[in-house]
Design an enzyme around this catalytic site. Structure first.
Site, PDB file in Angstrom:
ATOM      1  N   HIS A   1      40.845  50.811  37.409  1.00  0.00           N
ATOM      2  CA  HIS A   1      40.669  50.300  36.042  1.00  0.00           C
ATOM      3  C   HIS A   1      40.670  51.422  34.999  1.00  0.00           C
ATOM      4  O   HIS A   1      40.541  51.133  33.801  1.00  0.00           O
ATOM      5  CB  HIS A   1      39.372  49.511  35.932  1.00  0.00           C
ATOM      6  CG  HIS A   1      39.346  48.255  36.754  1.00  0.00           C
ATOM      7  ND1 HIS A   1      40.338  47.303  36.695  1.00  0.00           N
ATOM      8  CD2 HIS A   1      38.443  47.803  37.681  1.00  0.00           C
ATOM      9  CE1 HIS A   1      40.058  46.324  37.537  1.00  0.00           C
ATOM     10  NE2 HIS A   1      38.918  46.606  38.143  1.00  0.00           N
TER      11      HIS A   1
ATOM     12  N   ASP B   1      37.401  43.425  47.926  1.00  0.00           N
ATOM     13  CA  ASP B   1      36.656  42.398  47.211  1.00  0.00           C
ATOM     14  C   ASP B   1      37.399  41.074  47.111  1.00  0.00           C
ATOM     15  O   ASP B   1      36.872  40.100  46.562  1.00  0.00           O
ATOM     16  CB  ASP B   1      36.233  42.881  45.818  1.00  0.00           C
ATOM     17  CG  ASP B   1      37.324  43.616  45.070  1.00  0.00           C
ATOM     18  OD1 ASP B   1      38.429  43.770  45.619  1.00  0.00           O
ATOM     19  OD2 ASP B   1      37.069  44.054  43.938  1.00  0.00           O
TER      20      ASP B   1
ATOM     21  N   HIS C   1      40.727  42.432  41.655  1.00  0.00           N
ATOM     22  CA  HIS C   1      40.979  42.559  40.217  1.00  0.00           C
ATOM     23  C   HIS C   1      42.279  43.309  39.957  1.00  0.00           C
ATOM     24  O   HIS C   1      42.634  44.239  40.694  1.00  0.00           O
ATOM     25  CB  HIS C   1      39.824  43.312  39.544  1.00  0.00           C
ATOM     26  CG  HIS C   1      38.482  42.696  39.772  1.00  0.00           C
ATOM     27  ND1 HIS C   1      37.641  43.117  40.780  1.00  0.00           N
ATOM     28  CD2 HIS C   1      37.843  41.687  39.133  1.00  0.00           C
ATOM     29  CE1 HIS C   1      36.527  42.395  40.736  1.00  0.00           C
ATOM     30  NE2 HIS C   1      36.616  41.525  39.756  1.00  0.00           N
TER      31      HIS C   1
ATOM     32  N   ASP D   1      43.540  44.819  45.441  1.00  0.00           N
ATOM     33  CA  ASP D   1      42.173  44.555  45.020  1.00  0.00           C
ATOM     34  C   ASP D   1      42.068  43.155  44.406  1.00  0.00           C
ATOM     35  O   ASP D   1      43.062  42.607  43.913  1.00  0.00           O
ATOM     36  CB  ASP D   1      41.766  45.609  43.982  1.00  0.00           C
ATOM     37  CG  ASP D   1      40.293  45.607  43.643  1.00  0.00           C
ATOM     38  OD1 ASP D   1      39.558  46.410  44.241  1.00  0.00           O
ATOM     39  OD2 ASP D   1      39.889  44.822  42.777  1.00  0.00           O
TER      40      ASP D   1
END
Length: 342
Positions: free
Chosen positions: A158, A282, A195, A193
């Site tokens: 990120h 995740d 996200h 991931d």
């Protein structure tokens, strides 16, 4: 498979973040490391300590202005009367193409996209060693290893060239890809991931030498909200070199693997000479974020499928949060990857 991690990465220990406006314990805890180390060892990996690699590989993808901020913001913040124990922004610019603030408060808002990346006394050093683990893994692959794993914590995908966010400070996957570019004309990054890897996308969005592909929960109602949509294809020379594959919430193994096949089609068309896997665990059905529903066996199949690309591969740890199966999920991925690779 070689694996790299330094104990300094454990010292970053963020206390809280805001979720829907409410303070919550920060889930990016040092305990993640213990579970991931156990998972890597269960897959037969031997953990090695990386060396120091200086700022060169990091500065290749992050601005000097941003790195200076990360290194010095904590002591500056502590000089503010009544300041919080950790650096947490409370104001953000609407646009970032104007003047640059001199104040610590203004710079925190400029360089931190959200409240999920608080900076403490240990953050800079932990982030450096996390990035150096990625550098070491990339150099191992450049030296002839078919693959290497970097246990990067804090994670990185990120983080933009000059913005921290989402628990991330230095973009370890981008650093690894840039190191691989020394020997490879084209490098692909595959982000699995939960996200979207918005920082990674942003760093390479206008470049044709690094293909970025991300599978993730649909961001229309999920972090990072503003990035990760299917119509984001790159810009300028990078147009057509970014592929986002958003998945409906709670998607399980079958739709994830189907999307992975689409990702492989694009990666093969790019004909990369090396691959970086931004490995988030995740997407697991029992992860605290609860966005997707991949099973432990599903991670084994994902690892096996990625290994089938037959590319020199650097695996960089991204997300995956505290749950009973965290270590098992890493073991499953690495075992699946290694079994197919052999």
């Amino acid at each position: 498979m070689k694996a790299f991690y330094a104990e300094e990465q454990k010292r970053h220990d963020p206390k809280a973040f805001l979720s829907s406006g409410a303070p919550q314990p920060n889930p990016e805890k040092p305990e993640r490391i213990e579970r991931l180390l156990a998972g890597a060892r269960s897959a037969g990996l031997t953990i090695e300590r990386p060396g120091k690699h200086g700022l060169g590989p990091i500065a290749a993808v992050h601005s000097p202005e941003y790195l200076d901020f990360l290194e010095h913001i904590f002591p500056r913040w502590q000089r503010i009367e009544g300041a919080s124990a950790e650096v947490i922004p409370n104001i953000h610019p609407i646009a970032r193409n104007g003047s640059y603030p001199a104040s610590a408060v203004g710079q925190a808002g400029y360089h931190m996209s959200d409240t999920a990346c608080p900076i403490s006394a240990e953050t800079w050093n932990s982030a450096l060693w996390s990035a150096w683990s990625a550098v070491e893994a990339a150099e191992a692959v450049m030296a002839g290893a078919p693959s290497a794993y970097a246990l990067c914590r804090p994670p990185g995908h990120h983080a933009f060239a000059d913005v921290a966010g989402g628990f991330c400070f230095i973009n370890n996957s981008a650093v690894a890809a840039q190191v691989l570019r020394k020997n490879s004309a084209r490098v692909a990054i595959l982000d699995v991931d939960l996200h979207h890897g918005n920082g990674t996308q942003g760093i390479f969005y206008a470049r044709p030498d690094v293909l970025t592909v991300s599978l993730h929960a649909d961001p229309v109602r999920f972090y990072p909200f503003f990035w990760g949509h299917a119509d984001e294809r790159g810009e300028g020379p990078g147009l057509g070199y970014n592929l986002n594959l958003p998945l409906p919430r709670k998607s399980g193994d079958a739709p994830f693997l189907e999307a992975l096949s689409t990702a492989f089609q694009r990666i093969r068309a790019f004909a990369p000479e090396a691959l970086v896997v931004a490995l988030g665990l995740d997407a697991f059905e029992g992860d605290p974020f609860g966005g997707l529903s991949v099973t432990t066996q599903g991670f084994s199949r994902i690892g096996e499928a990625i290994a089938g690309l037959g590319l020199p591969t650097v695996i960089v740890q991204e997300g995956g949060y505290l749950c009973d199966a965290l270590g098992d999920n890493l073991t499953a991925f690495l075992t699946g990857f290694g079994g197919k690779q052999r």
